[in-house]
Design an enzyme around this catalytic site. Sequence first.
Site, PDB file in Angstrom:
ATOM      1  N   GLU A  37       0.861  -1.170   0.000  1.00 49.67           N
ATOM      2  CA  GLU A  37       0.000   0.000   0.000  1.00 49.67           C
ATOM      3  C   GLU A  37       0.910   1.237   0.000  1.00 49.67           C
ATOM      4  O   GLU A  37       1.804   1.336   0.840  1.00 49.67           O
ATOM      5  CB  GLU A  37      -0.899   0.020   1.241  1.00 49.67           C
ATOM      6  CG  GLU A  37      -1.821   1.222   1.188  1.00 49.67           C
ATOM      7  CD  GLU A  37      -2.779   1.330   2.371  1.00 49.67           C
ATOM      8  OE1 GLU A  37      -2.718   0.491   3.279  1.00 49.67           O
ATOM      9  OE2 GLU A  37      -3.571   2.287   2.348  1.00 49.67           O
ATOM     10  N   ARG A 263       5.601 -12.912   9.167  1.00 52.83           N
ATOM     11  CA  ARG A 263       6.250 -11.662   8.802  1.00 52.83           C
ATOM     12  C   ARG A 263       7.614 -11.604   9.474  1.00 52.83           C
ATOM     13  O   ARG A 263       7.875 -12.278  10.471  1.00 52.83           O
ATOM     14  CB  ARG A 263       5.398 -10.466   9.178  1.00 52.83           C
ATOM     15  CG  ARG A 263       5.236 -10.223  10.658  1.00 52.83           C
ATOM     16  CD  ARG A 263       4.121  -9.240  10.950  1.00 52.83           C
ATOM     17  NE  ARG A 263       4.385  -7.906  10.450  1.00 52.83           N
ATOM     18  CZ  ARG A 263       3.618  -7.276   9.553  1.00 52.83           C
ATOM     19  NH1 ARG A 263       2.562  -7.854   9.069  1.00 52.83           N
ATOM     20  NH2 ARG A 263       3.909  -6.065   9.170  1.00 52.83           N
ATOM     21  N   LYS A 273       4.669   0.240   9.900  1.00 53.03           N
ATOM     22  CA  LYS A 273       4.668   1.486   9.141  1.00 53.03           C
ATOM     23  C   LYS A 273       4.265   2.655  10.016  1.00 53.03           C
ATOM     24  O   LYS A 273       4.802   3.736   9.919  1.00 53.03           O
ATOM     25  CB  LYS A 273       3.678   1.387   7.990  1.00 53.03           C
ATOM     26  CG  LYS A 273       4.315   1.082   6.666  1.00 53.03           C
ATOM     27  CD  LYS A 273       3.261   1.195   5.589  1.00 53.03           C
ATOM     28  CE  LYS A 273       3.554   0.230   4.470  1.00 53.03           C
ATOM     29  NZ  LYS A 273       2.436   0.055   3.571  1.00 53.03           N
TER      30      LYS A 273
HETATM   31  P1  ATP Z   1       0.123  -1.701   6.943  1.00 53.32           P
HETATM   32  O1  ATP Z   1      -0.778  -2.892   6.846  1.00 53.32           O
HETATM   33  O2  ATP Z   1       0.329  -1.183   8.324  1.00 53.32           O
HETATM   34  O3  ATP Z   1      -0.164  -0.629   5.951  1.00 53.32           O
HETATM   35  P2  ATP Z   1       2.142  -3.434   5.936  1.00 53.32           P
HETATM   36  O4  ATP Z   1       3.492  -3.490   6.543  1.00 53.32           O
HETATM   37  O5  ATP Z   1       1.277  -4.620   5.995  1.00 53.32           O
HETATM   38  O6  ATP Z   1       1.546  -2.177   6.590  1.00 53.32           O
HETATM   39  P3  ATP Z   1       1.689  -3.368   3.090  1.00 53.32           P
HETATM   40  O7  ATP Z   1       2.012  -2.275   2.165  1.00 53.32           O
HETATM   41  O8  ATP Z   1       0.279  -3.785   3.243  1.00 53.32           O
HETATM   42  O9  ATP Z   1       2.293  -2.946   4.464  1.00 53.32           O
HETATM   43  O10 ATP Z   1       2.590  -4.631   2.748  1.00 53.32           O
HETATM   44  C1  ATP Z   1       2.832  -5.097   1.455  1.00 53.32           C
HETATM   45  C2  ATP Z   1       3.239  -6.543   1.508  1.00 53.32           C
HETATM   46  O11 ATP Z   1       4.401  -6.717   2.294  1.00 53.32           O
HETATM   47  C3  ATP Z   1       2.146  -7.382   2.142  1.00 53.32           C
HETATM   48  O12 ATP Z   1       1.984  -8.547   1.374  1.00 53.32           O
HETATM   49  C4  ATP Z   1       2.654  -7.674   3.510  1.00 53.32           C
HETATM   50  O13 ATP Z   1       2.162  -8.893   3.967  1.00 53.32           O
HETATM   51  C5  ATP Z   1       4.182  -7.683   3.292  1.00 53.32           C
HETATM   52  N1  ATP Z   1       4.865  -7.320   4.525  1.00 53.32           N
HETATM   53  C6  ATP Z   1       4.691  -6.211   5.252  1.00 53.32           C
HETATM   54  N2  ATP Z   1       5.452  -6.233   6.356  1.00 53.32           N
HETATM   55  C7  ATP Z   1       6.148  -7.397   6.316  1.00 53.32           C
HETATM   56  C8  ATP Z   1       7.105  -8.018   7.182  1.00 53.32           C
HETATM   57  N3  ATP Z   1       7.503  -7.441   8.311  1.00 53.32           N
HETATM   58  N4  ATP Z   1       7.587  -9.217   6.816  1.00 53.32           N
HETATM   59  C9  ATP Z   1       7.208  -9.801   5.674  1.00 53.32           C
HETATM   60  N5  ATP Z   1       6.314  -9.279   4.833  1.00 53.32           N
HETATM   61  C10 ATP Z   1       5.778  -8.093   5.138  1.00 53.32           C
END
Ligand code: ATP
Length: 559
Positions: A37, A263, A273
């Site tokens: 996102e 994750r 984030k």
């Molecule tokens: P938020 O949901 O707070 O906006 P997020 O860290 O989930 O933040 P996204 O932009 O939704 O951010 O993440 C994009 C992709 O990266 C998703 O598929 C998510 O599962 C993956 N991702 C995010 N953080 C991690 C992490 N710490 N380890 C592995 N994959 C991650």
Amino acid sequence: MTQPVNPSPTDFIRDIIDEGLRENKHEGRVATRFPPEPNGYIHIGHAKSVCLNFGIAAQYQGTCNLRLDDTDPLGESMEYVQSIIRDVRWLGFDWGDRLFYASDYFEKLYAFAVELIKTGNAYVCSLSADEMRESRGTFTEAGKESPYRDRSVQENLDLFTRMRQGEFADGAHTLRAKIDMASPNIVMRDPVLYRIKREPHYRTGDQWVIYPMYDFAHCLSDALEGITHSICTLEFENNRPLYDWIVEKLVEKNRPRQIEFARLNLSYTVLSKRRLIELVKKNYVQGWDDPRMPTVTGMRRRGYTPEAIRNFCAEIGVAKNDNLIDVSLLEHCVREDLNEKATRVMCVLHPLKVVIDNYPEGRTEHFEIQNHPQRPELGSRQVPFSRVLYIERDDFMEDPPKKYHRLGPGREVRLRNAYVIKYESMIKNEAGEVVELHCTYDPTTQNGPPADGRKVQGVIHWVSAQDAVTAEVRLYDRLFTIQDPGGEEEFLQHLNPGSLEILSTGYAEASLKDTVPGSQYQFERLGYFCVDLDTQPGKPVFNRVVALRDSWARIAGGK
Ligand code: ATP
Ligand code: MG
């Protein structure tokens, strides 16, 4: 040499893919996507997901899309989109012409919603957010059905159209899936699919006042793109039945399948984030690319390499259970990669002046020094030597212990790649600090040990004073002092006050005068350093990428 990342690793996700291929699911195709996102910069956790999704596509001769998952306008921006594109590319991955925006699907998603209404699977609900929360039930108690649940298809279509047209205030109505208010899985208790939200979108402007929820938009975006394996993190496990429910109702064939993995959590680091935004917005760091940030842009500025990050991601693999990975593993991967690549140079961080009394005034010699001891193909350079030098302050002790193999009264030491010198005298300032040493050199020792066979154990680095380039050196350390700051609401209380030390007068050898941002070096005996963006011609600024050894392991003492 650095080991190439294993091109065909195995893990439970690949096992699932293999099994599907044996059964000829998805007509033998493998299509993944990385769906960030654009509401922040991507970090090392996202890098894990990037490596996983693009790595699987490469391994199975499939495809991986880059999809900006931009269905919630709040906090999304083009700046973030551009940073994500640049960072994924920098990590070494290519999506060809498959760059997509979920916001391009708004019209199609709306049509899907209409279809759900028409088949009796969705309804417009007029409960307020509070009322909806109250009627949702708990883990042990079923929820209550909304009084609006049995609106006719006609009424629902009419209301939903008017929601789109902006007739109602934010929050006045929602579109909900008609599933099961008694489901043991709370996610399945008539989840909201659309809400009214008057918030301009960075791409669609004010064209829409209703926006789809993640659970509705994500699975259908996957389906629209022909994704076969929708890999996401564990927090979506409970949402999988909803993913499947929506896809079953609306997609006839080649339905995507969601697979969850753990994750990345990294010690001494926060990866949420929301918290990273807080660090940036409240100026605890100097921006998203502050070299202490775990963002890809921060790591790039710090001097981490894409290879090191990819090796780290390969090393940690993917698992089904959450765990905390030691950040020293990441630092180790960076060290390993830079050990292969970085030119060795000399730079003095805390200078102490040394005058070689028996070296002719005005004379300069140039020594040819290999750029990398194990890699002659990296060439060599000329390093000047003259009568006045700088050495590291802590390479001299007035009253050294026996085991100290550096300079002190009555002692000799080898200047790396140059002569053996012997202490003669010191000069102190009024405060009693040593400000200058006088030494003599042994001219027979440039290419070997002293002719008389005496032993000189210590080797120290140095730079010629008249040729030295004054450099600013930024010593970075971990941003947090505790292992799991991410687990603490008060995470800001655990910021490491010593995470940045700026040395304004380092002296670097002459070859570094016109070095360019991004270049990486090993400063002999000190660590790996990278030329920062703030560098001006003739005035280099260096970031410490990582020290030569893991000093935290020693401090923690195997805790
Ligand atoms: P938020 O949901 O707070 O906006 P997020 O860290 O989930 O933040 P996204 O932009 O939704 O951010 O993440 C994009 C992709 O990266 C998703 O598929 C998510 O599962 C993956 N991702 C995010 N953080 C991690 C992490 N710490 N380890 C592995 N994959 C991650
Ligand atoms: Mg997310």
